[in-house]
Design a protein around this motif. Structure first.
Motif, PDB file in Angstrom:
ATOM      1  N   LEU A   1      -4.661   5.608   1.693  1.00 52.16           N
ATOM      2  CA  LEU A   1      -4.147   6.429   2.606  1.00 52.16           C
ATOM      3  C   LEU A   1      -4.980   5.915   3.439  1.00 52.16           C
ATOM      4  O   LEU A   1      -4.734   5.583   5.242  1.00 52.16           O
ATOM      5  CB  LEU A   1      -4.273   8.555   2.834  1.00 52.16           C
ATOM      6  CG  LEU A   1      -2.852   8.791   1.715  1.00 52.16           C
ATOM      7  CD1 LEU A   1      -3.287   9.580   1.972  1.00 52.16           C
ATOM      8  CD2 LEU A   1      -1.811   8.435   2.471  1.00 52.16           C
ATOM      9  N   LEU A   2      -6.793   5.816   4.144  1.00 50.32           N
ATOM     10  CA  LEU A   2      -7.060   5.167   4.677  1.00 50.32           C
ATOM     11  C   LEU A   2      -7.582   3.792   4.793  1.00 50.32           C
ATOM     12  O   LEU A   2      -6.986   3.357   6.025  1.00 50.32           O
ATOM     13  CB  LEU A   2      -8.852   5.415   4.006  1.00 50.32           C
ATOM     14  CG  LEU A   2      -9.491   6.969   3.817  1.00 50.32           C
ATOM     15  CD1 LEU A   2     -10.964   6.366   3.890  1.00 50.32           C
ATOM     16  CD2 LEU A   2      -9.422   7.472   5.121  1.00 50.32           C
ATOM     17  N   VAL A   3      -6.474   2.845   4.134  1.00 50.83           N
ATOM     18  CA  VAL A   3      -6.079   1.944   3.565  1.00 50.83           C
ATOM     19  C   VAL A   3      -4.820   1.221   4.854  1.00 50.83           C
ATOM     20  O   VAL A   3      -5.221   0.147   5.291  1.00 50.83           O
ATOM     21  CB  VAL A   3      -6.451   0.608   2.173  1.00 50.83           C
ATOM     22  CG1 VAL A   3      -5.952  -0.980   2.481  1.00 50.83           C
ATOM     23  CG2 VAL A   3      -7.933   1.022   2.431  1.00 50.83           C
ATOM     24  N   THR A   4      -3.910   2.219   3.931  1.00 48.76           N
ATOM     25  CA  THR A   4      -3.041   1.865   5.006  1.00 48.76           C
ATOM     26  C   THR A   4      -2.386   2.946   6.362  1.00 48.76           C
ATOM     27  O   THR A   4      -1.835   1.958   7.081  1.00 48.76           O
ATOM     28  CB  THR A   4      -2.089   3.237   4.146  1.00 48.76           C
ATOM     29  OG1 THR A   4      -1.643   2.761   2.609  1.00 48.76           O
ATOM     30  CG2 THR A   4      -0.964   2.791   4.296  1.00 48.76           C
ATOM     31  N   ALA A   5      -3.473   3.139   6.524  1.00 49.22           N
ATOM     32  CA  ALA A   5      -3.596   3.950   8.502  1.00 49.22           C
ATOM     33  C   ALA A   5      -4.509   2.839   9.252  1.00 49.22           C
ATOM     34  O   ALA A   5      -3.722   2.124  10.168  1.00 49.22           O
ATOM     35  CB  ALA A   5      -4.984   5.398   8.428  1.00 49.22           C
TER      36      ALA A   5
ATOM     37  N   SER B   1       0.999  -1.029   0.030  1.00 48.94           N
ATOM     38  CA  SER B   1       0.005  -0.063   0.459  1.00 48.94           C
ATOM     39  C   SER B   1       0.830   1.756   0.465  1.00 48.94           C
ATOM     40  O   SER B   1       0.593   2.046  -0.868  1.00 48.94           O
ATOM     41  CB  SER B   1      -1.166   0.103   0.868  1.00 48.94           C
ATOM     42  OG  SER B   1      -0.210   0.374   2.487  1.00 48.94           O
ATOM     43  N   ILE B   2       1.735   1.098   0.855  1.00 46.76           N
ATOM     44  CA  ILE B   2       3.037   2.232   0.478  1.00 46.76           C
ATOM     45  C   ILE B   2       3.745   2.539  -0.657  1.00 46.76           C
ATOM     46  O   ILE B   2       3.750   3.677  -1.024  1.00 46.76           O
ATOM     47  CB  ILE B   2       3.882   2.523   1.756  1.00 46.76           C
ATOM     48  CG1 ILE B   2       3.119   2.107   3.143  1.00 46.76           C
ATOM     49  CG2 ILE B   2       4.774   3.137   1.365  1.00 46.76           C
ATOM     50  CD1 ILE B   2       3.765   2.436   4.002  1.00 46.76           C
ATOM     51  N   VAL B   3       3.937   1.283  -1.487  1.00 52.13           N
ATOM     52  CA  VAL B   3       4.183   1.195  -2.714  1.00 52.13           C
ATOM     53  C   VAL B   3       3.501   1.644  -3.687  1.00 52.13           C
ATOM     54  O   VAL B   3       3.722   2.758  -4.771  1.00 52.13           O
ATOM     55  CB  VAL B   3       4.674   0.347  -3.263  1.00 52.13           C
ATOM     56  CG1 VAL B   3       5.848   0.296  -5.021  1.00 52.13           C
ATOM     57  CG2 VAL B   3       6.324  -0.310  -2.059  1.00 52.13           C
ATOM     58  N   THR B   4       2.089   1.718  -3.527  1.00 48.37           N
ATOM     59  CA  THR B   4       1.284   1.562  -4.189  1.00 48.37           C
ATOM     60  C   THR B   4       1.106   3.495  -4.026  1.00 48.37           C
ATOM     61  O   THR B   4       0.152   4.380  -5.101  1.00 48.37           O
ATOM     62  CB  THR B   4      -0.127   1.318  -4.465  1.00 48.37           C
ATOM     63  OG1 THR B   4       0.042   0.071  -3.939  1.00 48.37           O
ATOM     64  CG2 THR B   4      -0.880   1.234  -5.138  1.00 48.37           C
ATOM     65  N   ILE B   5       0.774   3.925  -2.835  1.00 48.69           N
ATOM     66  CA  ILE B   5       0.740   5.804  -2.658  1.00 48.69           C
ATOM     67  C   ILE B   5       1.496   6.172  -3.310  1.00 48.69           C
ATOM     68  O   ILE B   5       1.811   7.350  -4.329  1.00 48.69           O
ATOM     69  CB  ILE B   5       0.832   5.672  -1.167  1.00 48.69           C
ATOM     70  CG1 ILE B   5       0.077   5.456  -0.819  1.00 48.69           C
ATOM     71  CG2 ILE B   5       1.015   7.067  -1.091  1.00 48.69           C
ATOM     72  CD1 ILE B   5      -0.373   5.329   1.092  1.00 48.69           C
TER      73      ILE B   5
END
Length: 100
Positions: free
Chosen positions: A52-56, A10-14
């Protein structure tokens, strides 16, 4: 272990989404706004917020030992936002851009 992989992905996707967003903004600043560019910009911003919501939520799972169920809820909660955006692009954009 799987949660760590999801979190890192998810961080890489952001980061990739940020690169795409900067490319869209560059095109808009260079050649102006068009209906397609506006639709893609709005979609990209919505995807970034969702990521960002999913990563959080994944961060909370990893470091606060919460349930993985919260990730699914945040994803399903956001689906109506995509639906509303699709309605705006389909029915409002033609009027905003003079049916071009």
């Amino acid at each position: 272990m799987e949660t760590w992989v999801l979190f890192l992905l998810s961080i890489v996707t952001i980061l990739v989404n940020g690169i795409a967003l900067s490319a869209i903004l560059f095109r808009i600043s260079e050649w102006g706004i068009t209906p397609n560019r506006a639709a893609v910009l709005g979609s990209n911003v919505l995807v970034l917020i969702n990521l960002l919501l999913v990563t959080a939520q994944l961060f909370k799972i990893l470091f606060r030992k919460e349930s993985l169920l919260h990730v699914g809820k945040s994803i399903s909660w956001y689906l109506p936002v995509y639906f509303i955006w699709a309605i705006v692009v389909t029915f409002v954009f033609p009027f905003l851009f003079g049916f071009k």
